[in-house]
Design a protein around this motif. Structure first.
Motif, PDB file in Angstrom:
ATOM      1  N   ALA A 246       0.952  -1.431   0.140  1.00  0.00           N
ATOM      2  CA  ALA A 246       0.033   0.397   0.173  1.00  0.00           C
ATOM      3  C   ALA A 246       0.579   1.284  -0.249  1.00  0.00           C
ATOM      4  O   ALA A 246       0.433   2.037  -0.394  1.00  0.00           O
ATOM      5  N   VAL A 247       2.087   1.774   0.941  1.00  0.00           N
ATOM      6  CA  VAL A 247       3.045   2.621   0.853  1.00  0.00           C
ATOM      7  C   VAL A 247       4.058   2.870  -0.445  1.00  0.00           C
ATOM      8  O   VAL A 247       3.153   3.617  -1.034  1.00  0.00           O
ATOM      9  N   LEU A 248       4.228   1.814  -1.276  1.00  0.00           N
ATOM     10  CA  LEU A 248       4.159   1.154  -2.631  1.00  0.00           C
ATOM     11  C   LEU A 248       3.313   2.473  -3.332  1.00  0.00           C
ATOM     12  O   LEU A 248       3.978   2.788  -4.365  1.00  0.00           O
ATOM     13  N   MET A 249       1.632   1.902  -3.474  1.00  0.00           N
ATOM     14  CA  MET A 249       1.428   1.612  -4.572  1.00  0.00           C
ATOM     15  C   MET A 249       1.034   3.400  -4.224  1.00  0.00           C
ATOM     16  O   MET A 249       1.187   3.817  -5.495  1.00  0.00           O
ATOM     17  N   HIS A 250       0.341   3.759  -3.016  1.00  0.00           N
ATOM     18  CA  HIS A 250      -0.106   4.987  -2.758  1.00  0.00           C
ATOM     19  C   HIS A 250       0.624   6.304  -2.102  1.00  0.00           C
ATOM     20  O   HIS A 250       1.168   7.285  -3.198  1.00  0.00           O
ATOM     21  N   GLU A 251       2.108   6.213  -1.822  1.00  0.00           N
ATOM     22  CA  GLU A 251       2.940   6.722  -1.434  1.00  0.00           C
ATOM     23  C   GLU A 251       4.230   6.551  -2.569  1.00  0.00           C
ATOM     24  O   GLU A 251       4.388   8.100  -2.857  1.00  0.00           O
ATOM     25  N   ARG A 252       4.163   6.239  -2.160  1.00  0.00           N
ATOM     26  CA  ARG A 252       6.124   6.340  -3.384  1.00  0.00           C
ATOM     27  C   ARG A 252       5.712   6.818  -4.704  1.00  0.00           C
ATOM     28  O   ARG A 252       6.077   7.285  -5.462  1.00  0.00           O
ATOM     29  N   LEU A 253       4.664   5.268  -5.513  1.00  0.00           N
ATOM     30  CA  LEU A 253       4.330   5.736  -6.719  1.00  0.00           C
ATOM     31  C   LEU A 253       3.481   6.769  -6.943  1.00  0.00           C
ATOM     32  O   LEU A 253       3.202   6.857  -8.620  1.00  0.00           O
ATOM     33  N   GLY A 254       2.220   7.109  -5.779  1.00  0.00           N
ATOM     34  CA  GLY A 254       1.284   7.907  -6.538  1.00  0.00           C
ATOM     35  C   GLY A 254       0.567   7.460  -6.919  1.00  0.00           C
ATOM     36  O   GLY A 254      -0.455   8.661  -7.355  1.00  0.00           O
ATOM     37  N   TYR A 255      -0.129   6.729  -6.505  1.00  0.00           N
ATOM     38  CA  TYR A 255      -1.213   6.264  -7.623  1.00  0.00           C
ATOM     39  C   TYR A 255      -2.517   6.406  -6.458  1.00  0.00           C
ATOM     40  O   TYR A 255      -2.507   5.913  -5.585  1.00  0.00           O
TER      41      TYR A 255
END
Length: 420
Positions: free
Chosen positions: A190-199
Motif C-alpha cells: 500500500a505504501v509502494l502504490m499510494h505513497e511512493r508511486l502516487g497512485y
C-alpha cells in the motif's frame, strides 16, 4: 569449460578480484526510488557451474513414477541442461528490459518492476507472486497488460503494472527480524502504490502467497485500493459443511489430498525453514529439485513439468533463487504466515484460507489444475462484494506463468467496471 579450469577460476574468484563476491550483492535501497538492473557477477555463474559438475547423485527411486519425488533420470536431465545449455545472461537481459527499482519500506529494501502503459487512462495494478515463484511469473503478461492493443485487446483494457518481489525473495532485501507476514507485506505494498508511486486509484492481483497478501490488502482497505482479484481464493469456512454440494465435496477432497499427499514441503518450511534452508542455500541440486517438484505437481501438465513450462522458464526462476541466495529467506514466509497458526490440529480453524469476511470488491479466476478449487458459494460467504468469478479451461497454480494469454484476458475482463 573443463572442471579443472572451472575450479581454478572459482578459487581465484573466492580469493579476491574485481568480481569477488559469493552472490549478487544488492545496493542499499533509499526511502525514495532508485533505478535497478540485474548484473550477476561472472564468478557466481562459474561457481554454480562448478557445483553442478561436482554433484554426488543419490541412488535411483524404487518406483517408476513421481510418487517418491523427482525421478533420478528427470533430475539428471534438468541439471545437465542447466550446466551445458541454459543461458542466464539471456534471461538477465530480458529482465532488464523492464524498468526496475528499489525503495526502502518499513526498514526493508523492496525491489519492483514498474512498467507504465502508453495509454494514459490505464489502471494501475500490483501483481504479487508466490513460492516457488518470483517476478519471473509475470514477465510474459506485462506487455499484454500495458499495451493490450498489440494482443487483441482495447486501449481501455490497459494497466500500469507494478510487480514487487516479496521481502526475502529475489531482489528485495531479506528481513533480519521476524514479523514479515502477509499482513505486513500488504501494508508495504500500500505504501509502494499510494505513497511512493502516487497512485490514487489502483487494483491488486495475486496467487499462492500473492493471494494471501492480496486478501490481506483487501481486508486492510488501504487508500486507493478499488478491488482485488486472485487465482487462488482463500475462502475455506471455519468448519466443514455437514451436507456438502458437489462443488463443496470437490473442494473437501482437494483439501484432504493436499494434506495427505502434498503438504510435506510446507510442513517443513512452516516449522523448520532454517534447517531445510541449509540445503537450499548450499546445493543448487537441492534447490532445483525442491522447486522442480512443484512445477510438476502444481501445473496443468500431462505428466511432466515441461508440458506446462519450458526448461528455460523453470531455470530462470530457479537461477534467480540461487543467485540471490533466497532459498532460506523465502522459506521463512511459511513460518511467518502459517507456522504461527499450526499449534492446533484443525485445518479449518487454522488455515490461512479461513479469515474474516472481506467487504472490498473481490474477484477470482479458477484454473483447472490449481491445488484447491474453491466453490463459488464459499467465496460468496466470505466476500460480500464478489464482482467477478470465472472458471477457465487451461492452467494451474502458476496462472500467469503457464497461461499468459488467458491470464491477461482475465485481467482485462475482471477490472472493466473499475475504470474511468
Amino acid at each position: 569449460m573443463p572442471t579443472s579450469a572451472l575450479l581454478s577460476d572459482v578459487q581465484s574468484f573466492r580469493a579476491g578480484g574485481p568480481d569477488a563476491r559469493p552472490a549478487l550483492v544488492l545496493p542499499p535501497a533509499p526511502d525514495s526510488l532508485a533505478t535497478f538492473e540485474v548484473h550477476v557477477p561472472q564468478g557466481a555463474i562459474d561457481d554454480l557451474r562448478l557445483r553442478l559438475s561436482l554433484i554426488r547423485w543419490p541412488d535411483r527411486e524404487t518406483v517408476r513414477d513421481w510418487s517418491q519425488g523427482v525421478p533420478l533420470s528427470a533430475a539428471k536431465s534438468l541439471i545437465d541442461y542447466w550446466l551445458h545449455d541454459y543461458d542466464w545472461r539471456k534471461f538477465e537481459a530480458r529482465l532488464n528490459r523492464f524498468p526496475q527499482f528499489r525503495t526502502r519500506i518499513d526498514g526493508v529494501g523492496i525491489h519492483f518492476i514498474h512498467a507504465r502503459s502508453p495509454h494514459p487512462q490505464a489502471l494501475p495494478i500490483v501483481l504479487t507472486h508466490g513460492w516457488p515463484g518470483s517476478v519471473v511469473e509475470f514477465l510474459d503478461v506485462i506487455d499484454r497488460l500495458t499495451d493490450p492493443t498489440r494482443f487483441g485487446g482495447r486501449a481501455a483494457d490497459a494497466f500500469h503494472v507494478v510487480v514487487p518481489s516479496i521481502p526475502g525473495y529475489g531482489f528485495s532485501d531479506k528481513p533480519t527480524e521476524p514479523g514479515w507476514n502477509p499482513g505486513r507485506i500488504a501494508r508495504a505494498w500500500a505504501v509502494l502504490m499510494h505513497e511512493r508511486l502516487g497512485y490514487e486509484r489502483w487494483v491488486a492481483q495475486g496467487g499462492d502467497w500473492g493471494s494471501a497478501i492480496t486478501h490481506a490488502m483487501a481486508s486492510q482497505r488501504p487508500p486507493g485500493l478499488l478491488a482485488a482479484h486472485v487465482n487462488l481464493p482463500l475462502v475455506v469456512p471455519k468448519s466443514a459443511p455437514k451436507h456438502p454440494t458437489r462443488e463443496e465435496q470437490r473442494a473437501l477432497e482437494n483439501i484432504e489430498h493436499y494434506l495427505n499427499q502434498m503438504a510435506g514441503y510446507a510442513d517443513q518450511m512452516n516449522t523448520r525453514p532454517q534447517t531445510i534452508g541449509y540445503a537450499l542455500n548450499d546445493s543448487p541440486l537441492a534447490l532445483a529439485m525442491w522447486m522442480y517438484e512443484k512445477f510438476w505437481e502444481w501445473t496443468d501438465n500431462r505428466g511432466l513439468p515441461e508440458d506446462a513450462l519450458t526448461r528455460d522458464q523453470m531455470l530462470d526462476d530457479i537461477s534467480l533463487y540461487w543467485f540471490t541466495g533466497t532459498g532460506t529467506s523465502s522459506a521463512r514466509l511459511y513460518w511467518e504466515g502459517v507456522g504461527s497458526t499450526i499449534r492446533e490440529n484443525s485445518f479449518f480453524s487454522n488455515s490461512r484460507a479461513s479469515s474474516a469476511p472481506i467487504d472490498l470488491p473481490m474477484g477470482a479466476t479458477i484454473f483447472p489444475s490449481e491445488t484447491f478449487l474453491a466453490p463459488r458459494s464459499w467465496a460468496e460467504a466470505s466476500w460480500s462484494k464478489l464482482f467477478y468469478w470465472n472458471e477457465v479451461d487451461e492452467g494451474g497454480h502458476f496462472a500467469a506463468f503457464e497461461q499468459p494469454e488467458i491470464f491477461a484476458r482475465e485481467m482485462w475482463q475482471a477490472f472493466t467496471t473499475f475504470r474511468g
